[in-house]
Design an enzyme around this catalytic site. Structure first.
Site, PDB file in Angstrom:
ATOM      1  N   GLU A  47       0.854  -1.200   0.000  1.00  0.00           N
ATOM      2  CA  GLU A  47       0.000   0.000   0.000  1.00  0.00           C
ATOM      3  C   GLU A  47       0.890   1.251   0.000  1.00  0.00           C
ATOM      4  O   GLU A  47       1.925   1.279   0.671  1.00  0.00           O
ATOM      5  CB  GLU A  47      -0.845  -0.012   1.283  1.00  0.00           C
ATOM      6  CG  GLU A  47      -1.679   1.231   1.528  1.00  0.00           C
ATOM      7  CD  GLU A  47      -2.278   1.278   2.950  1.00  0.00           C
ATOM      8  OE1 GLU A  47      -1.632   0.802   3.914  1.00  0.00           O
ATOM      9  OE2 GLU A  47      -3.396   1.807   3.084  1.00  0.00           O
ATOM     10  N   ASN A 111      -6.924   6.408  -1.808  1.00  0.00           N
ATOM     11  CA  ASN A 111      -5.841   5.463  -1.536  1.00  0.00           C
ATOM     12  C   ASN A 111      -6.058   4.315  -2.526  1.00  0.00           C
ATOM     13  O   ASN A 111      -6.987   3.525  -2.368  1.00  0.00           O
ATOM     14  CB  ASN A 111      -5.942   5.005  -0.076  1.00  0.00           C
ATOM     15  CG  ASN A 111      -4.772   4.157   0.348  1.00  0.00           C
ATOM     16  OD1 ASN A 111      -4.057   3.605  -0.477  1.00  0.00           O
ATOM     17  ND2 ASN A 111      -4.588   4.027   1.649  1.00  0.00           N
ATOM     18  N   LYS A 128      -9.441   2.335  -2.105  1.00  0.00           N
ATOM     19  CA  LYS A 128      -9.685   1.767  -0.769  1.00  0.00           C
ATOM     20  C   LYS A 128     -11.032   2.204  -0.195  1.00  0.00           C
ATOM     21  O   LYS A 128     -11.337   3.400  -0.143  1.00  0.00           O
ATOM     22  CB  LYS A 128      -8.553   2.189   0.158  1.00  0.00           C
ATOM     23  CG  LYS A 128      -8.556   1.557   1.543  1.00  0.00           C
ATOM     24  CD  LYS A 128      -7.287   1.961   2.288  1.00  0.00           C
ATOM     25  CE  LYS A 128      -7.167   1.342   3.654  1.00  0.00           C
ATOM     26  NZ  LYS A 128      -5.893   1.728   4.307  1.00  0.00           N
ATOM     27  N   GLU A 147      -5.997   8.744   7.697  1.00  0.00           N
ATOM     28  CA  GLU A 147      -6.576   8.311   6.409  1.00  0.00           C
ATOM     29  C   GLU A 147      -7.981   8.872   6.206  1.00  0.00           C
ATOM     30  O   GLU A 147      -8.365   9.186   5.081  1.00  0.00           O
ATOM     31  CB  GLU A 147      -6.602   6.784   6.325  1.00  0.00           C
ATOM     32  CG  GLU A 147      -5.238   6.187   6.094  1.00  0.00           C
ATOM     33  CD  GLU A 147      -5.330   4.748   5.650  1.00  0.00           C
ATOM     34  OE1 GLU A 147      -5.869   4.494   4.571  1.00  0.00           O
ATOM     35  OE2 GLU A 147      -4.857   3.877   6.412  1.00  0.00           O
ATOM     36  N   CYS A 173      -4.994  -2.896   2.671  1.00  0.00           N
ATOM     37  CA  CYS A 173      -4.713  -2.851   4.115  1.00  0.00           C
ATOM     38  C   CYS A 173      -5.932  -3.108   4.993  1.00  0.00           C
ATOM     39  O   CYS A 173      -6.340  -4.231   5.168  1.00  0.00           O
ATOM     40  CB  CYS A 173      -4.023  -1.553   4.491  1.00  0.00           C
ATOM     41  SG  CYS A 173      -3.306  -1.677   6.149  1.00  0.00           S
ATOM     42  N   ASN A 198       0.176  -1.137   5.461  1.00  0.00           N
ATOM     43  CA  ASN A 198       1.071  -0.417   6.377  1.00  0.00           C
ATOM     44  C   ASN A 198       0.397  -0.536   7.735  1.00  0.00           C
ATOM     45  O   ASN A 198      -0.564   0.189   8.016  1.00  0.00           O
ATOM     46  CB  ASN A 198       1.148   1.078   6.043  1.00  0.00           C
ATOM     47  CG  ASN A 198       1.974   1.390   4.818  1.00  0.00           C
ATOM     48  OD1 ASN A 198       3.154   1.728   4.905  1.00  0.00           O
ATOM     49  ND2 ASN A 198       1.356   1.298   3.648  1.00  0.00           N
TER      50      ASN A 198
HETATM   51  N1  CDT Z   1      -3.050   1.375   6.437  1.00  0.00           N
HETATM   52  C1  CDT Z   1      -3.988   0.776   7.191  1.00  0.00           C
HETATM   53  O1  CDT Z   1      -5.134   0.621   6.767  1.00  0.00           O
HETATM   54  N2  CDT Z   1      -3.623   0.409   8.427  1.00  0.00           N
HETATM   55  C2  CDT Z   1      -4.548  -0.102   9.388  1.00  0.00           C
HETATM   56  C3  CDT Z   1      -4.149   0.328  10.729  1.00  0.00           C
HETATM   57  C4  CDT Z   1      -5.263   0.145  11.663  1.00  0.00           C
HETATM   58  S1  CDT Z   1      -5.142   1.077  13.090  1.00  0.00           S
HETATM   59  C5  CDT Z   1      -5.718   2.608  12.668  1.00  0.00           C
HETATM   60  C6  CDT Z   1      -4.691  -1.612   9.355  1.00  0.00           C
HETATM   61  O2  CDT Z   1      -5.833  -2.082   9.426  1.00  0.00           O
HETATM   62  O3  CDT Z   1      -3.699  -2.340   9.320  1.00  0.00           O
END
Ligand code: CDT
Length: 314
Positions: A47, A111, A128, A147, A173, A198
């Site tokens: 991502e 995204n 996304k 985000e 993600c 990420n």
């Molecule tokens: N980038 C991304 O979507 N990361 C989220 C972090 C969650 S905590 C706010 C994930 O679900 O891995």
């Protein structure tokens, strides 16, 4: 035509805030070179591959924010990746922050990830849907996860694409944590879902989850694969990025739910597996024969209701 795709999960280590897109693309090409030596047909990158994970900072200035986004794809900086991949005959997918203009010229931020065939053509795009984090500056956090501020909810749904001799889908993600993501693609016969992530080790609003974060990462992707009779390829950007540790564990998961290849470092690393798309078939035709066994007349709440509403007490 063979239904075997050799897939490279191209995990990326941390990307520094001051690392240029050109430097990142060189790292991506180095992984592509490795993929070629392993005979890969298809390489999956993370991502927001082209930059550091900028939603961890509160950015008020629009011009400054724009610098993290791409206005066109391929861009000047990514063109060498497209060229090299086409020269090798390797397809790929990666995520990036997209600025799109609508018919009225209005700006939209997404995204996004794209799917690129072996000849360098972009054959699929996904924006996304499940945006985690928060929309306002929350200074109590050690790092932000903005985000919900910087991106709009994707407007393309969960499309699938005929590519690489199979049916391919993408998500990004946080999408991987939601069963709806896989099921909407499962209902279109998806055979391989790719996703980048990420994922910070720390989740500031719920630190009690931190110890089980790596378990949850594999849990959701393995169940999504099995329950929808599809391959899942999940690829991390990981390691300590600007003081924020992020999980690795990039994995290629079979329709059985089993992990068949996994990264073991927190840096740039390629995990490779031969993925037979026909392995989806016996699951799609037996335990997860949707046409035979689903009972959608009982699933209405899934689309009618957003938040949980418990029954009245007493
Ligand atoms: N980038 C991304 O979507 N990361 C989220 C972090 C969650 S905590 C706010 C994930 O679900 O891995």
């Amino acid at each position: 035509m063979t239904r075997m795709i050799t897939v490279g999960a191209a995990q990326m280590g941390p990307i520094a805030k001051d690392e240029s897109r050109g430097q990142v693309v060189n790292r991506m090409i180095a992984l592509l070179d490795r993929a070629r030596r392993h005979g890969c047909d298809f390489v999956v990158y993370p991502e927001l591959t082209l930059t550091t994970f900028f939603p961890r900072w509160f950015i008020e200035d629009e011009t400054e924010l724009d610098q993290w986004f791409e206005q066109e794809m391929p861009s000047n900086e990514t063109q060498p990746l497209f060229q090299k991949a086409a020269e090798y005959g390797i397809g790929f997918t990666f995520g990036y922050a997209e600025i799109a203009r609508d018919d009225n010229g209005a700006k939209h931020r997404y995204n996004t990830s794209i799917l690129v065939e072996k000849d360098g053509r972009i054959v699929g795009k996904y924006r996304k849907v499940h945006l985690p984090g928060h929309a306002e500056h929350e200074p109590w956090r050690r790092f932000q996860h903005l985000e919900k501020r910087y991106f709009e909810t994707g407007d393309l749904g969960f499309p699938v694409f005929r590519a690489f001799g199979g049916i391919m889908g993408m998500c990004i993600c946080n999408d991987r944590r939601w069963p709806e993501t896989y099921r909407v693609m499962g209902l279109q016969g998806v055979e391989m879902v790719t996703l980048g992530y990420n994922t910070p080790v720390e989740n500031p609003p719920a630190p009690e989850h931190d110890a089980v974060g790596p378990f949850h990462n594999h849990l959701v992707m393995q169940s999504g694969a099995y329950q929808n009779a599809t391959w899942v390829v999940g690829v991390a950007k990981c390691g300590n990025e600007e003081g924020v540790p992020m999980i690795g564990q990039s994995a290629i998961i079979a329709p059985s739910g089993e992990i068949v290849a996994q990264c073991h470092t927190l840096g740039d690393e390629l995990a490779v597996a031969d993925c037979d798309l026909d392995l989806c078939k016996s699951y799609k035709e037996s335990v997860f024969n949707f046409a035979m066994h689903r009972e959608p007349q009982h699933y209405g709440l899934i689309v009618e209701r957003k938040g949980a509403v418990p029954p009245p007490e007493g």
